[in-house]
Scaffold this motif. Structure first.
Motif, PDB file in Angstrom:
ATOM      1  N   ARG A 281       0.815  -1.210   0.000  1.00 44.85           N
ATOM      2  CA  ARG A 281       0.000   0.000   0.000  1.00 44.85           C
ATOM      3  C   ARG A 281       0.855   1.270   0.000  1.00 44.85           C
ATOM      4  NH1 ARG A 281      -5.109   0.265  -0.109  1.00 44.85           N
ATOM      5  NH2 ARG A 281      -5.322  -1.961   0.362  1.00 44.85           N
ATOM      6  N   ASP A 290      -4.858  -3.314  -3.035  1.00 50.82           N
ATOM      7  CA  ASP A 290      -6.306  -3.484  -3.164  1.00 50.82           C
ATOM      8  C   ASP A 290      -6.639  -4.886  -3.684  1.00 50.82           C
ATOM      9  OD1 ASP A 290      -6.636  -0.900  -2.317  1.00 50.82           O
ATOM     10  OD2 ASP A 290      -6.961  -0.057  -4.316  1.00 50.82           O
ATOM     11  N   ARG A 474     -15.908  -8.882  -4.053  1.00 47.24           N
ATOM     12  CA  ARG A 474     -16.167  -7.957  -2.935  1.00 47.24           C
ATOM     13  C   ARG A 474     -17.545  -8.217  -2.338  1.00 47.24           C
ATOM     14  NH1 ARG A 474     -13.914  -4.265  -6.856  1.00 47.24           N
ATOM     15  NH2 ARG A 474     -11.771  -3.698  -6.295  1.00 47.24           N
TER      16      ARG A 474
END
Length: 477
Positions: A281, A290, A474
């Motif tokens: 990150r 991500d 997700r």
């Protein structure tokens, strides 16, 4: 003696059972009666880790130039790799790349191709194809400890062999193995400079340029099917004040992602598994972090500090003995961040095959060594030309010409974000299909002057289908 060596069958001895060693055997197997590969460890029977290849835990790919060379050396091997799970990656159609100048577009027209797989699988497929030849043999648990012959001609190697279950130095016996051609493919640990000195050959020039980058790598279970999934890469920007960092995700066999993160001194990744994704990150863009947040880690984190560029200029020596060739990392080892190593090895082996077809004639070894130096020089210019601009680099500082050239390459990279023609010219060089000098052709110079023809992308470019897959993951999470 003006003719090829007459006695038959001729024997070639290859030092090292690595990728370079196998491709060296492939290069000369049709020109000699037997090939003996000297390997200090046992070789796995399947696509499993091989002792003595620590770099196998990090991401590897074959550039277009390497794909072509490998296929020419071993016809059908690319299809065999694909059938075993390796991925054909159209460039830049299936690549999400964040360069220092911006996001590269995923042009619909693919001009090049990469092959991505675990190093274990690539080694296995190549090794299996080479060793099916009845006159190619591997002598395991054996180490080359010196050359036979003199400064004019090498006539074989001295080897030490240990028995089953015996460690190094235990129960070893030393023998001489005669050969008409000796090929050193023993990698970064090559003792060729010392062996040449023992033969009375000195004056060897060496370059070492080290950016100080540390590699941390890990395997993940991909959250989406990897067939057709793009390579993802965030490149380092040497112009930034903080320590350089970069990362990449390669889709490989078994619906896995092979992930490598890199950092320079002052910002290096560690073995701490809990710190791997937080480090991702901190890159110039969080896209890798991500994606990893949706994936399942399968392995611990592996670290390596061996990322220096090191090169021996064997082709410049005033004398070079007949019957001796050096190939692969024995000649030059590169910062793995640029993915050039395997392709340079394949191109060098192809050069060896082309010249060896004329027979083991006088002067062959010197001509081969000079031919091997050509793909090495192209990759060296690319890797070192980038690494010297990092503040942490040792071994060489950029001069005025280097800075001027870097500004031009930066301009080309910026233009490539919005110009298919420039992107193709730049990719020709980066994939080792054209020399760096091709970037100063009039058409390329003009395109750099004009600049990008399309506006820059504001973020990573995923297809609607890829976004739908990620949204589905997700949603399940």
């Amino acid at each position: 003696m003006s003719e090829a060596i007459r006695h038959s069958p001729a024997r070639a001895v290859v030092i090292g059972g690595s990728m370079a060693g196998m491709l060296a055997a492939a290069a000369v197997k049709d020109q000699v009666g037997s090939v003996e590969i000297i390997e200090s460890h046992d070789l796995p029977e399947g696509p499993e880790p091989r002792v003595g290849v620590p770099q196998a835990v990090h991401i590897h790919l074959l550039q277009s130039g390497g794909v072509d060379a490998l296929e020419e050396l071993l016809p059908g091997v690319i299809d065999q790799l694909a059938a075993s799970g390796a991925h054909r990656i159209p460039v830049t159609t299936n690549m999400v790349i964040y360069s220092p100048e911006g996001w590269y577009r995923r042009w619909r027209r693919a001009t090049h191709r990469l092959m991505t797989a675990s190093r274990d699988l690539t080694d296995h497929v190549v090794r299996e194809q080479v060793l099916k030849e009845p006159h190619v043999n591997v002598r395991t648990r054996s180490r080359a400890v010196g050359l036979l012959g003199d400064g004019c001609r090498v006539t074989g190697v001295r080897i030490r062999t240990s028995g089953e279950g015996e460690g190094e130095g235990e129960g070893e016996r030393e023998t001489e193995l005669r050969a008409d051609l000796v090929i050193d493919a023993s990698g970064r640990a090559s003792r060729m400079p010392q062996w040449l000195a023992e033969l009375g050959i000195g004056g060897l020039a060496e370059d070492r340029v080290d950016s100080g980058l540390v590699y941390a790598s890990r395997m993940y279970r991909a959250p989406v099917p990897t067939h057709g999934w793009p390579v993802v890469s965030v490149n380092a920007d040497p112009r930034l004040p903080e320590p350089a960092s970069a990362g990449g995700i390669l889709p490989i066999e078994g619906d896995r992602w092979h992930v490598s993160l890199m950092g320079a001194p002052g910002g290096q990744p560690t073995r701490d598994a809990d710190a791997f994704e937080p480090f991702a990150r901190t890159l110039r863009h969080p896209i890798i972090a991500d994606l990893l947040a949706l994936a399942e880690p399968l392995t611990d984190v592996s670290i390596t500090h061996s990322t220096a560029n090191r090169r021996y200029y064997y082709e410049r020596l005033r004398t070079w003995p007949e019957g001796l060739v050096a190939l692969g990392d024995s000649v030059a080892a590169f910062n793995p961040m640029y993915g050039q190593g395997l392709s340079v090895i394949a191109q060098g082996a192809l050069a060896l095959r082309a010249l060896a077809r004329g027979g083991l004639v006088p002067g062959l070894s010197r001509r081969v060594q000079r031919a091997i130096a050509r793909p090495v020089e192209a990759a060296w210019a690319l890797t070192v030309g980038q690494d010297i601009h990092f503040a942490t680099t040792t071994g060489r500082n950029p001069h005025f010409t280097d800075r001027l050239l870097q500004r031009y390459v930066n301009r080309l990279s910026l233009t490539a974000t919005g110009s298919f023609r420039t992107a193709t010219a730049l990719t020709d060089v980066l994939t080792l299909q054209s020399p760096p000098t091709s970037l100063v052709r009039p058409g390329v110079l003009l395109s750099a002057l004009v600049g990008p023809l399309r506006p820059q992308l504001e973020g990573p470019q995923f297809t609607p289908e890829e976004l739908a897959l990620l949204d589905g993951v997700r949603g399940r999470s």
